[in-house]
Design an enzyme around this catalytic site. Sequence first.
Site, PDB file in Angstrom:
ATOM      1  N   HIS A 158       5.506   5.974   8.468  1.00  0.00           N
ATOM      2  CA  HIS A 158       4.346   6.169   9.344  1.00  0.00           C
ATOM      3  C   HIS A 158       3.538   4.872   9.462  1.00  0.00           C
ATOM      4  O   HIS A 158       3.122   4.491  10.567  1.00  0.00           O
ATOM      5  CB  HIS A 158       3.463   7.297   8.811  1.00  0.00           C
ATOM      6  CG  HIS A 158       2.290   7.609   9.689  1.00  0.00           C
ATOM      7  ND1 HIS A 158       2.372   8.448  10.769  1.00  0.00           N
ATOM      8  CD2 HIS A 158       1.004   7.167   9.651  1.00  0.00           C
ATOM      9  CE1 HIS A 158       1.191   8.530  11.363  1.00  0.00           C
ATOM     10  NE2 HIS A 158       0.337   7.752  10.698  1.00  0.00           N
ATOM     11  N   GLU A 159       3.326   4.197   8.340  1.00  0.00           N
ATOM     12  CA  GLU A 159       2.566   2.944   8.387  1.00  0.00           C
ATOM     13  C   GLU A 159       3.348   1.854   9.115  1.00  0.00           C
ATOM     14  O   GLU A 159       2.756   1.019   9.813  1.00  0.00           O
ATOM     15  CB  GLU A 159       2.190   2.495   6.978  1.00  0.00           C
ATOM     16  CG  GLU A 159       1.442   3.533   6.142  1.00  0.00           C
ATOM     17  CD  GLU A 159       0.312   4.217   6.886  1.00  0.00           C
ATOM     18  OE1 GLU A 159      -0.441   3.530   7.600  1.00  0.00           O
ATOM     19  OE2 GLU A 159       0.189   5.445   6.770  1.00  0.00           O
ATOM     20  N   VAL A 168      -4.231   8.150   1.358  1.00  0.00           N
ATOM     21  CA  VAL A 168      -2.836   8.025   0.940  1.00  0.00           C
ATOM     22  C   VAL A 168      -2.305   6.631   1.250  1.00  0.00           C
ATOM     23  O   VAL A 168      -1.691   5.984   0.410  1.00  0.00           O
ATOM     24  CB  VAL A 168      -1.968   9.103   1.625  1.00  0.00           C
ATOM     25  CG1 VAL A 168      -0.504   8.945   1.226  1.00  0.00           C
ATOM     26  CG2 VAL A 168      -2.466  10.496   1.267  1.00  0.00           C
ATOM     27  N   GLU A 198      -2.888   7.534  16.003  1.00  0.00           N
ATOM     28  CA  GLU A 198      -2.216   8.429  15.060  1.00  0.00           C
ATOM     29  C   GLU A 198      -1.172   9.331  15.719  1.00  0.00           C
ATOM     30  O   GLU A 198      -0.123   9.608  15.130  1.00  0.00           O
ATOM     31  CB  GLU A 198      -3.247   9.274  14.310  1.00  0.00           C
ATOM     32  CG  GLU A 198      -4.220   8.464  13.468  1.00  0.00           C
ATOM     33  CD  GLU A 198      -3.528   7.642  12.383  1.00  0.00           C
ATOM     34  OE1 GLU A 198      -2.322   7.859  12.125  1.00  0.00           O
ATOM     35  OE2 GLU A 198      -4.197   6.771  11.806  1.00  0.00           O
TER      36      GLU A 198
END
Length: 714
Positions: free
Chosen positions: A340-341, A313, A363
Amino acid sequence: MAELTQTSPSLCCCRKALPVSGGRCAGEPKPPSAGPRPGAARCPLVDVASASNFRSFRLRHFHLDLRLNFAAKEMSGWLVLDLVPVQPGVSALVLDSHPSLLIHSIDCKVPGDGKDEPASLTYRVDPFTDYGSSLVISLPAGALRPEQLIQVTVRYTTTDGPAIWWLDSELTCGQSRPLVFTQGHSVCNRSFFPCFDTPAVKSTYSASIRVPDGVTVLMSASRSSYSKLDRIFQFSMEFPVPSYLVALVAGELQHMDIGPRSRVWAEPCLLSCAVKKLGGSVERWLGVAEDLFGPYLWGRCDIVFLPPSFPIVAMENPCLTFIIASILESSEFLLIDVIHEIAHGWFGNAVTNATWEEMWLSEGLATYAQRRITTEAYGEAFTCLETVVRLDALHRQLRLLGDNNPVSKLQVKFEPGVNPSTLMNLFTYEKGFCFVSYLSELSGDVRRFDSFLKDYISEFKFQSVVAQDLIAYFLRYFPELQDAAVSQREGLEFERWLSGCGPPPFEPDLSAGGALIGPVQELCDLWRGGGPPDQQALATFDLSAWSTFQVVLFLDRMLDHSPLLYDVMASLSACYSALFDGLNAEVQIRWLQMVVRNTFYPDLPQVRAFLHKHTSRMYTVPLYEDLVAGVMKCVAVEIFYQTQRRLHPNLRRTLQLILFPSSSAPANQSGAVPPILTGSAPSGSPLQSPAATATASAAGTTAAMALRDVNVSA
């Protein structure tokens, strides 16, 4: 952000905690001191996924000089490594490499030794694993001394390796020019350039990339320039990064600025859509993140949208996030993926897990940081809803795998030869998130924990760490918790968190999302009543006004109860099928999984249309696997024959293995391009009637228990 694996790797069921340490990993700068660190020095770090002797050297810098040949699908040129031996008597340099790399020559120069010409070196390539090999280079006898700089130059050509994805023009969004991109996570970049392919080693790098006219090159670098006369793009990354975060994309790309330090890159046909979707949000999210975790360290925060062939993704390449264009359909999933990135700019990129056995340090912390950002930007209810969707998926995975499966550990010890990418799963993200949430709970105040994370980044920035680094710093930061022995609380021991199988011992309170989650559960309860629900009761639920995550949560929970009675499935279709068909792909794929798992033939045309439209791995593989697991394999084969020419060879290989498991082609690895299958699709068995389908559904036909049954795409 890699896709979930279909099978569990060979794992050891035991894992001893690494010694407490604050020592630096090889090749990293000395961090600012925050006082003495507890515990003894770290034992030599072992990375079983790397063949290199990275502990024998300090990598100061490396430079890539490459020419891209789209016609031959090759990159050729050289790599220069600036190395400092840190041990006496080092006679060889061992780098991670790959059989797809063709090594032409290797030489060595010692600056200041008075010699004009570099010395030619002998080398050999030894097998290592199915995802790489070792390049063993003999160094000049007696010419090296500890702390003396040497420069090793490797001249090579790439062929068809797993890191490099060449797309013919018909596989791009615009279908006008070819494109190439690289994807290094976890251990793929050894097929891009020989390296210390371990997250324990960080260094700066630079690159010169020569390309044909009309091609734009981007890299995950802090500075770039272009010489139009020579058609050379120059890049420089001034901050130390591990090898897996070096990334390149080249093709027909254009950009538009969306903030003072952000721009969007995409093919011309996608650019306006991408800019409209993101607007000025990136700068807003960066500002929120900086308030929480301290300054953004990377300068630029650009985003490039890649064609559907991008295998995951999104990827947090520093300064230049790679995201699959398919996600543009869903604004809420796009928001979560970009945030998130962005969070990885602090957790994962600035402070990195030293081994792939502890990916949760990247993560899990990034997921926690992502949710702190969304809470500040969009409110607690939205964040709780998104978290419930993911934790539901985590427990779904646990039901499929069992509580004692070692893949559910945070510290997973994998055996030599196991590809670390196979450990990318929901436990890495969500169980890791729950542990970080538990640490926040122990701190007594979320703002106090924000301050801890800000100081943690300041303490360990540009380093690689193990879990005990984080825990030791946490206990030193909150000495009252160390005095209270919180790490040994029964049932919540830190060792149990790290080494224990099964569900998280603690989950955060998500009741703040009740106003969004409650109606979803109420609607699920109506549909689970044993037959079609009363239409008057259904009228109180307007799904067209629901958010994407609410609809996704509803469909995921209904999938958990599939197969359904035929009349229930028919009623669901009558109520919602037309609505879902007009929503985004995240909703559509879940509804179509319900159609397939319940063998509901009236909506089969929607499945066909979806698989004809979508050619990305995240939207094709789950449906093909469900089709094959049930009675619709003949439908899957027919669709594959019709669409295979529009699929990337790697995806085509994966689907061939799903449809024809006797095939000997390796899954998810680059190799010979799989052939286009010719001839007519096999007729298979005749399609069943709805009545026969109802009987099969009631009997309880379900998909095989595997990670693919987790209904998430991130």
